[in-house]
Design an enzyme around this catalytic site. Structure first.
Site, PDB file in Angstrom:
ATOM      1  N   ASP A  91       0.831  -1.207   0.000  1.00 49.42           N
ATOM      2  CA  ASP A  91       0.000   0.000   0.000  1.00 49.42           C
ATOM      3  C   ASP A  91       0.869   1.261   0.000  1.00 49.42           C
ATOM      4  OD1 ASP A  91       0.166  -1.396   2.866  1.00 49.42           O
ATOM      5  OD2 ASP A  91       0.509   0.740   3.033  1.00 49.42           O
ATOM      6  N   ASP A 166       6.891  -5.829   6.409  1.00 51.44           N
ATOM      7  CA  ASP A 166       5.518  -5.323   6.559  1.00 51.44           C
ATOM      8  C   ASP A 166       4.607  -6.274   5.793  1.00 51.44           C
ATOM      9  OD1 ASP A 166       3.745  -2.430   5.202  1.00 51.44           O
ATOM     10  OD2 ASP A 166       3.176  -3.955   6.691  1.00 51.44           O
ATOM     11  N   THR A 168       1.737  -9.650   5.471  1.00 49.22           N
ATOM     12  CA  THR A 168       0.532 -10.239   6.035  1.00 49.22           C
ATOM     13  C   THR A 168       0.968 -11.239   7.108  1.00 49.22           C
ATOM     14  OG1 THR A 168       0.721 -11.605   4.029  1.00 49.22           O
ATOM     15  CG2 THR A 168      -1.055  -9.979   4.082  1.00 49.22           C
TER      16      THR A 168
HETATM   17  N1  SAM Z   1       0.883  -1.992   5.436  1.00 46.71           N
HETATM   18  C1  SAM Z   1      -0.374  -2.575   5.785  1.00 46.71           C
HETATM   19  C2  SAM Z   1      -0.609  -2.320   7.222  1.00 46.71           C
HETATM   20  O1  SAM Z   1      -0.997  -1.229   7.576  1.00 46.71           O
HETATM   21  O2  SAM Z   1      -0.404  -3.257   7.970  1.00 46.71           O
HETATM   22  C3  SAM Z   1      -0.499  -4.080   5.575  1.00 46.71           C
HETATM   23  C4  SAM Z   1       0.610  -4.780   5.129  1.00 46.71           C
HETATM   24  S1  SAM Z   1       0.822  -4.975   3.415  1.00 46.71           S
HETATM   25  C5  SAM Z   1      -0.703  -4.768   2.636  1.00 46.71           C
HETATM   26  C6  SAM Z   1       1.088  -6.739   3.463  1.00 46.71           C
HETATM   27  C7  SAM Z   1       1.692  -7.172   2.167  1.00 46.71           C
HETATM   28  O3  SAM Z   1       2.624  -8.251   2.337  1.00 46.71           O
HETATM   29  C8  SAM Z   1       0.656  -7.684   1.159  1.00 46.71           C
HETATM   30  O4  SAM Z   1       0.530  -6.747   0.120  1.00 46.71           O
HETATM   31  C9  SAM Z   1       1.214  -9.026   0.695  1.00 46.71           C
HETATM   32  O5  SAM Z   1       1.011  -9.229  -0.697  1.00 46.71           O
HETATM   33  C10 SAM Z   1       2.677  -8.884   1.042  1.00 46.71           C
HETATM   34  N2  SAM Z   1       3.424 -10.152   1.156  1.00 46.71           N
HETATM   35  C11 SAM Z   1       3.046 -11.284   1.781  1.00 46.71           C
HETATM   36  N3  SAM Z   1       4.011 -12.233   1.651  1.00 46.71           N
HETATM   37  C12 SAM Z   1       5.027 -11.665   0.922  1.00 46.71           C
HETATM   38  C13 SAM Z   1       6.289 -12.127   0.464  1.00 46.71           C
HETATM   39  N4  SAM Z   1       6.699 -13.384   0.715  1.00 46.71           N
HETATM   40  N5  SAM Z   1       7.073 -11.272  -0.235  1.00 46.71           N
HETATM   41  C14 SAM Z   1       6.657  -9.998  -0.500  1.00 46.71           C
HETATM   42  N6  SAM Z   1       5.454  -9.492  -0.101  1.00 46.71           N
HETATM   43  C15 SAM Z   1       4.654 -10.330   0.610  1.00 46.71           C
END
Ligand code: SAM
Length: 287
Positions: A91, A166, A168
């Site tokens: 994001d 950051d 999931t």
């Molecule tokens: N920043 C936001 C918050 O306020 O908590 C949420 C976190 S962000 C949306 C989480 C991201 O981690 C997701 O977009 C997801 O696709 C990404 N993600 C999960 N596993 C990942 C990996 N192995 N490598 C890169 N990105 C990953």
């Protein structure tokens, strides 16, 4: 289904029937990306809501309660953070906070799901301009890589002063980001003085995941710190783990380098971060 039309609410159900929800006026967008189900809602009082696989990622009003504490404590504890890696963070909120630090010469964001970046750019007022520059390759001090953070870190020749995960929660594509093997890779790719931070879940509801990650990190980093913070939209308090390479003291920060406008993290009271409910502190200290 967490979203019920009749109640007009989105509720994320945590273990043991604990729910965190928002009154919503409408669902703006939904899709199945290559990695997860992505939904966007308009809430009554917190702006837009981003949901991945049924879990709240952020709301526009209050997202800084997470992004500030994920970024600024480690950036201010490190004596001269010039090269920063963000894993996840599609994001843009985390990278937005990183770039507020003038010491940063190069920041790389590795996000596995292009759909999250696109939807965040199109719908969210979190880091729209930054995402636009990243997508066009026009951001001077930062670069976006669409890929798996685990693979990227294993293969990169880059070295970093700060690594920020950051992601999931530790399921699906994020699972390996919470493994001892990944922590070892991260330790190796940190410079001589380096800091690693990861979100580690709800203190009360994901206590075991917090303990597991803490145990694994203690086998790898020279020192591991834990802290918690009330995050809007999450089953708070939310926990964070910091791994140290070298002799950085994470209990001390350089307040003079703090960005002007902070709303949630208070560098002058950095020590208050380390509040942890007694029973959880005792469980962690037994490790
Ligand atoms: N920043 C936001 C918050 O306020 O908590 C949420 C976190 S962000 C949306 C989480 C991201 O981690 C997701 O977009 C997801 O696709 C990404 N993600 C999960 N596993 C990942 C990996 N192995 N490598 C890169 N990105 C990953």
């Amino acid at each position: 289904m967490p979203y019920s039309e009749e109640e007009r609410a989105f509720i994320e159900w945590y273990p043991r029937g604990y729910g965190v929800g928002f009154k919503v006026t409408r669902r703006l967008f939904e899709t199945q990306t290559k990695y997860q189900r992505l939904e966007l809602y308009e809430t009554e009082g917190f702006g837009k809501l981003l949901v991945l696989d049924g879990t709240v990622q952020l709301v526009e009003v209050g997202e800084e309660s997470y992004h500030e504490v994920l970024v600024h404590p480690v950036m201010l504890a490190h004596p001269n953070p010039r090269r920063v890696l963000v894993i996840g963070g599609g994001d843009g909120g985390t990278l937005r906070e990183v770039l507020k630090h003038k010491t940063v010469e190069k920041a790389i964001m590795v996000e596995i799901d292009e759909g999250v970046v696109e939807a965040s750019y199109l719908y969210l007022d979190v880091a729209k301009d930054l995402l636009d520059r990243l997508i066009k390759g026009e951001e001077e001090r930062a670069k976006l890589i669409i890929g798996d953070g685990v693979e990227y870190l294993k293969n990169t020749e880059e070295r970093f002063d700060v690594i920020i995960v950051d992601s999931t929660d530790p399921v699906g594509p994020a699972k390996l980001l919470f493994s001892e093997e990944f922590y070892r890779t991260a330790y190796e790719k940190l410079n001589e003085k380096g800091l690693y931070i990861t979100q580690a879940g709800s203190v009360y509801l994901f206590t075991n995941e917090l303990l597991d990650a803490y145990k694994a990190m203690k086998k790898v980093f020279d020192k591991v710190y834990y802290f918690s913070f009330p995050v809007i939209g999450y089953a708070s308090p939310w926990s964070f783990l910091v791994g140290v390479k070298g002799d950085i003291d994470f209990t001390r920060v350089d307040v003079s380098r703090a960005p002007e406008k902070l709303y949630y993290y208070d560098p002058e009271r950095h020590e208050t971060l380390f509040q942890m409910p007694k029973y959880v502190r005792e469980l962690l200290e037994k490790e």
